[in-house]
Structures are given as C-alpha cells and as structure tokens.
Design a protein around this motif. Structure first.
Motif, PDB file in Angstrom:
ATOM      1  N   SER A   9     -49.254  15.026  56.651  1.00  0.00           N
ATOM      2  CA  SER A   9     -50.444  14.726  57.816  1.00  0.00           C
ATOM      3  C   SER A   9     -49.693  13.067  58.336  1.00  0.00           C
ATOM      4  O   SER A   9     -49.062  12.534  57.556  1.00  0.00           O
ATOM      5  N   LYS A  10     -50.328  12.697  59.511  1.00  0.00           N
ATOM      6  CA  LYS A  10     -49.931  11.427  59.910  1.00  0.00           C
ATOM      7  C   LYS A  10     -50.359  10.422  59.135  1.00  0.00           C
ATOM      8  O   LYS A  10     -49.809   9.233  59.004  1.00  0.00           O
ATOM      9  N   ASP A  11     -51.543  10.527  58.437  1.00  0.00           N
ATOM     10  CA  ASP A  11     -52.305   9.662  57.750  1.00  0.00           C
ATOM     11  C   ASP A  11     -51.234   9.225  56.441  1.00  0.00           C
ATOM     12  O   ASP A  11     -51.131   8.111  56.229  1.00  0.00           O
ATOM     13  N   LEU A  12     -50.837  10.240  55.951  1.00  0.00           N
ATOM     14  CA  LEU A  12     -49.892  10.044  54.719  1.00  0.00           C
ATOM     15  C   LEU A  12     -48.635   9.333  55.148  1.00  0.00           C
ATOM     16  O   LEU A  12     -48.050   8.635  54.235  1.00  0.00           O
ATOM     17  N   ILE A  13     -48.008   9.889  56.241  1.00  0.00           N
ATOM     18  CA  ILE A  13     -47.010   9.325  56.843  1.00  0.00           C
ATOM     19  C   ILE A  13     -47.149   7.626  56.843  1.00  0.00           C
ATOM     20  O   ILE A  13     -46.314   6.925  56.410  1.00  0.00           O
ATOM     21  N   LEU A  14     -48.173   7.372  57.504  1.00  0.00           N
ATOM     22  CA  LEU A  14     -48.370   5.928  57.554  1.00  0.00           C
ATOM     23  C   LEU A  14     -48.740   5.025  56.545  1.00  0.00           C
ATOM     24  O   LEU A  14     -48.241   3.865  56.220  1.00  0.00           O
ATOM     25  N   GLU A  15     -49.376   5.833  55.486  1.00  0.00           N
ATOM     26  CA  GLU A  15     -49.677   5.202  54.185  1.00  0.00           C
ATOM     27  C   GLU A  15     -48.192   5.082  53.433  1.00  0.00           C
ATOM     28  O   GLU A  15     -47.876   3.684  52.812  1.00  0.00           O
ATOM     29  N   THR A  16     -47.413   6.180  53.581  1.00  0.00           N
ATOM     30  CA  THR A  16     -46.112   5.600  52.760  1.00  0.00           C
ATOM     31  C   THR A  16     -45.321   4.857  53.676  1.00  0.00           C
ATOM     32  O   THR A  16     -44.526   3.990  52.889  1.00  0.00           O
ATOM     33  N   ALA A  17     -45.319   4.557  54.936  1.00  0.00           N
ATOM     34  CA  ALA A  17     -44.641   3.804  55.519  1.00  0.00           C
ATOM     35  C   ALA A  17     -45.100   2.143  55.385  1.00  0.00           C
ATOM     36  O   ALA A  17     -44.040   1.255  55.175  1.00  0.00           O
ATOM     37  N   CYS A  18     -46.257   2.185  54.994  1.00  0.00           N
ATOM     38  CA  CYS A  18     -46.870   0.920  54.705  1.00  0.00           C
ATOM     39  C   CYS A  18     -46.150   0.551  53.452  1.00  0.00           C
ATOM     40  O   CYS A  18     -45.989  -0.549  52.977  1.00  0.00           O
ATOM     41  N   ASN A  19     -46.326   1.261  52.391  1.00  0.00           N
ATOM     42  CA  ASN A  19     -45.693   1.037  50.992  1.00  0.00           C
ATOM     43  C   ASN A  19     -44.227   0.569  51.092  1.00  0.00           C
ATOM     44  O   ASN A  19     -43.754  -0.308  50.176  1.00  0.00           O
ATOM     45  N   TRP A  20     -43.413   1.135  52.042  1.00  0.00           N
ATOM     46  CA  TRP A  20     -41.982   1.084  52.238  1.00  0.00           C
ATOM     47  C   TRP A  20     -42.004  -0.455  52.817  1.00  0.00           C
ATOM     48  O   TRP A  20     -41.052  -1.114  52.303  1.00  0.00           O
ATOM     49  N   ILE A  21     -42.606  -0.891  53.762  1.00  0.00           N
ATOM     50  CA  ILE A  21     -42.555  -2.264  54.436  1.00  0.00           C
ATOM     51  C   ILE A  21     -42.707  -3.278  53.146  1.00  0.00           C
ATOM     52  O   ILE A  21     -42.139  -4.153  53.166  1.00  0.00           O
ATOM     53  N   SER A  22     -43.875  -2.824  52.600  1.00  0.00           N
ATOM     54  CA  SER A  22     -44.302  -3.606  51.338  1.00  0.00           C
ATOM     55  C   SER A  22     -43.126  -3.946  50.286  1.00  0.00           C
ATOM     56  O   SER A  22     -42.732  -5.141  49.855  1.00  0.00           O
ATOM     57  N   ALA A  23     -42.545  -2.749  49.826  1.00  0.00           N
ATOM     58  CA  ALA A  23     -41.451  -2.703  49.186  1.00  0.00           C
ATOM     59  C   ALA A  23     -40.114  -3.448  49.796  1.00  0.00           C
ATOM     60  O   ALA A  23     -39.447  -4.283  49.041  1.00  0.00           O
ATOM     61  N   ILE A  24     -39.865  -2.988  51.103  1.00  0.00           N
ATOM     62  CA  ILE A  24     -38.768  -3.881  51.592  1.00  0.00           C
ATOM     63  C   ILE A  24     -39.030  -5.496  51.768  1.00  0.00           C
ATOM     64  O   ILE A  24     -37.976  -6.207  51.336  1.00  0.00           O
ATOM     65  N   ASP A  25     -40.049  -5.753  51.957  1.00  0.00           N
ATOM     66  CA  ASP A  25     -40.371  -7.279  51.826  1.00  0.00           C
ATOM     67  C   ASP A  25     -40.026  -8.079  50.600  1.00  0.00           C
ATOM     68  O   ASP A  25     -39.457  -9.052  50.616  1.00  0.00           O
ATOM     69  N   ASN A  68     -54.394  -5.501  51.097  1.00  0.00           N
ATOM     70  CA  ASN A  68     -55.514  -5.071  50.348  1.00  0.00           C
ATOM     71  C   ASN A  68     -55.260  -3.524  49.711  1.00  0.00           C
ATOM     72  O   ASN A  68     -55.493  -2.980  48.654  1.00  0.00           O
ATOM     73  N   LEU A  69     -55.073  -2.779  50.949  1.00  0.00           N
ATOM     74  CA  LEU A  69     -54.776  -1.455  50.799  1.00  0.00           C
ATOM     75  C   LEU A  69     -53.619  -0.851  50.040  1.00  0.00           C
ATOM     76  O   LEU A  69     -53.304  -0.200  49.193  1.00  0.00           O
ATOM     77  N   PHE A  70     -52.489  -1.748  49.984  1.00  0.00           N
ATOM     78  CA  PHE A  70     -51.139  -1.495  49.661  1.00  0.00           C
ATOM     79  C   PHE A  70     -50.669  -2.485  49.153  1.00  0.00           C
ATOM     80  O   PHE A  70     -49.564  -3.127  49.591  1.00  0.00           O
ATOM     81  N   PRO A  71     -51.042  -3.002  47.679  1.00  0.00           N
ATOM     82  CA  PRO A  71     -50.347  -4.191  47.129  1.00  0.00           C
ATOM     83  C   PRO A  71     -49.158  -3.882  46.620  1.00  0.00           C
ATOM     84  O   PRO A  71     -48.725  -2.836  46.373  1.00  0.00           O
TER      85      PRO A  71
END
Length: 358
Positions: A9-25, A68-71
C-alpha cells in the motif's frame, strides 16, 4: 517460486521511505546499503516516495512529526539537530545521500534490475461504476462495480491483485511473462485466455472462462516462463498439475470456490454464460433466482438496500433482464409482475411487501 511480487500500500511505502531517510541521515551499514538497494529497485513508486519525502524534509513541522513517528534505530547516536534550525542542512544532506545512493546503484549496473519493473498501477471503480482499461501489453481489463485492482508487471511475470469486486481479463499472449490474477486466497493463471473473476469474500470466489484455459492454484505457486508451456499443454489429470494441487478450467466452464474449497468444475450453457457475464453490457439477468438473491446482486450496483417483509416473499422466484443500478425500473417490474409494493424508509432503504388482496 519465491520471487512473487508483494503488493504494498502507498501508506506502507511512505512509512518505509521515512525509515530509509532516517537511516541514511545517520549512516547506513553494509547490510543496510544492500537492503536499501533492493528496496529501491523493486518499484518506481519506492523511488518517487524517497524524492517526495526528501523535498518535504525542510518543512520543520513535517520533520518534527517524522522524528516522532520514525525514531532513529540506533539510539546510541541521537541527532538533536532534528528539532532545531539546522533542519534545512539535514534535509539537504538527506537528499544528497539519497541521490548519491541512486547514482551508485546505476553505476553498479542496478539500472538493468530497476528496468525489470515495467509497470505498476491501481485501478478502481465506485459503487455503480464500470470501466474498461487497456494495460501496456495490450491486455484489456473491464472492472465491475466497486472493484479495486492492483497491477504489477515485471520482466518475468504479470501479476494482478483483485482486492475486491469483479473483473474480466482479455489477456495479451506473452509466454515469457505469465499472467496471474490473485483474489483472496487463490491465484488464477491465464493459459491463453479470456476469463472473469468475481470476488465475493477472501474465501468465496467465482471464475468463468470464455476462451482458453485458466489454472487455479494457491497464491504461493508462482508460474515462471519455464513452467508456462508445460502448464499450458497439461490437462487436469497431469502429474504436474496434481503436484501443485491445481485445477484447470477450460472455455465454457465455471469454477465456484466456497470457504477456500474449489467445487467440481461445471460446464455452462450459452445462456448461463450470458447470464453470469451480463454485467459486462451493463445488465443483470435473473432466471429463477430467489428474490432475496436477486436483490443482493442488485445492491452491488447501488447504495439502496432492500428489506423483505417475510421469508415467503424472499423465496419468490424471479426472472427478467434489468439495467444495473436501475432501482426504479426494478421496483416497477416487481409491482407489475408480482404485486410487490415498496416503501422508502430514508434515503437508501426500501421495504418490500406483497399485496395479498385478491
């Protein structure tokens, strides 16, 4: 058999993308770099989500919400700058890191892997709506009322997921990319075919084949190009079919699946086929069904719901041809032919009673 495309789902894709940006940072480990590469090459939608979030990264309100959502996964290296004015620098850094990894992927030959995912899209219809779509390979899909279909084409496979509703599939022939429709807990693989799938629930399905053959399997059975010709020439009693516990349904036949169990395949008459597939011409055909069943079918095409005053009324056998969604015409026909009166209760409810006066 393990490379079945997973619909996300789009929501799950966005959630995963947020986690990747956090990890890349905070910096990716070697294993994470490999996982990130695989995730990015699975779908263009994954890449779009990364870029979209990177652009939003310098909006401090969004940044705070994401924090807050994706520490961070690594709590030993906290990043205080998420909540301060240097968020713009962080956004640029994250965006640059994303672009850098994409460029590395391309330089390492991952562009060829990315090219394998040729087409992904979601199609849907509203209650009472029907629509026809031409897919990139020439396949024609016609969706019935209140349907949701996800399409995922890759280099070696064409997979569709019917989340709800009903669809007719006129499949373009391509032996190098088998075509399968997953609905509930069954998968329908075209073996050179025009077929119709109706999903009533996840365990109750109907299949009508009007050209060629369709193989019914569990969704875990992925048909590769190397298997396709063998399945295409096999009959229902072949060892290869029995090994995967499959059923073969040929042109003019119907399969009914109840509680995940495929009932004996039935041969249809021309009238049976026309009745089952009348919706493709915007019509509903009844030929002796109980009134309650007929009204349940009518309700698929409208927000109107019917209440029957008695079991006797519900069991009346009805026959006729009606335009899908034409509630007024149906009520008039019931009154004329069966002396059935109706009364509207609110906007979407109709109560039916039979006139017993002589």
């Amino acid at each position: 058999m393990s490379n079945v495309h997973q619909f996300t789902s789009k929501d799950l894709i966005l959630e995963t993308a947020c986690n990747w940006i956090s990890a890349i940072d905070r910096g990716l480990s070697k294993d994470e770099k490999e996982q990130f590469t695989l995730w990015m090459m699975q779908s263009n939608a994954h890449q779009d989500a990364l870029y979209e979030l990177a652009h939003l990264w310098d909006e401090i309100s969004v940044l705070n919400e994401l924090s807050n959502l994706f520490p961070h996964r690594n709590s030993k290296q906290p990043k205080k700058r998420w909540l301060v004015s240097t968020s713009i620098a962080a956004s640029l850094f994250a965006a640059l890191m994303v672009c850098s990894y994409l460029l590395i992927n391309l330089e390492n030959g991952y562009s060829q892997q990315l090219a394998k995912v040729n087409y992904t899209k979601i199609y849907k219809t509203k209650v009472g709506e029907q629509a026809t779509y031409a897919l990139p390979d020439g396949t024609i899909v016609q969706l019935n009322t209140n349907s949701l279909l996800e399409v995922a084409y890759s280099k070696g496979r064409r997979q569709l997921l019917l989340n709800r509703g009903e669809g007719r599939f006129n499949v373009a022939k391509d032996a190098s990319r088998p075509f399968s429709v997953m609905a509930g807990n069954k998968s329908f693989t075209a073996l050179g075919t025009v077929f119709n799938v109706q999903r009533n629930t996840s365990s109750d399905l109907e299949l009508v084949v009007t050209e060629g053959k369709v193989m019914i399997t569990d969704p875990s059975v992925a048909v590769d190009a190397s298997d396709f010709k063998a399945y295409q020439s096999a009959d229902k009693n072949a060892d290869k079919i029995r090994q995967i516990n499959a059923n073969i349904v040929a042109s003019g036949e119907k399969a009914v699946i109840e509680q995940s169990i495929t009932k004996p395949i039935t041969q249809l008459s021309i009238d049976d086929v026309e009745r089952d597939l009348a919706w493709q011409n915007g019509m509903l055909v009844f030929n002796g069904e109980p009134l309650s069943d007929a009204l349940n079918e009518v309700s698929r095409y409208t927000s109107t719901r019917f209440k029957l005053s008695s079991e006797e009324l519900a069991s009346i056998k009805v026959a006729g041809v009606f335009k899908a969604g034409d509630v007024a015409g149906l009520l008039e026909s019931l009154h004329t032919n069966f002396a059935i009166n109706h009364e509207r209760q609110g906007k979407h409810t109709v109560t039916l009673t039979q006139n017993t006066k002589s």
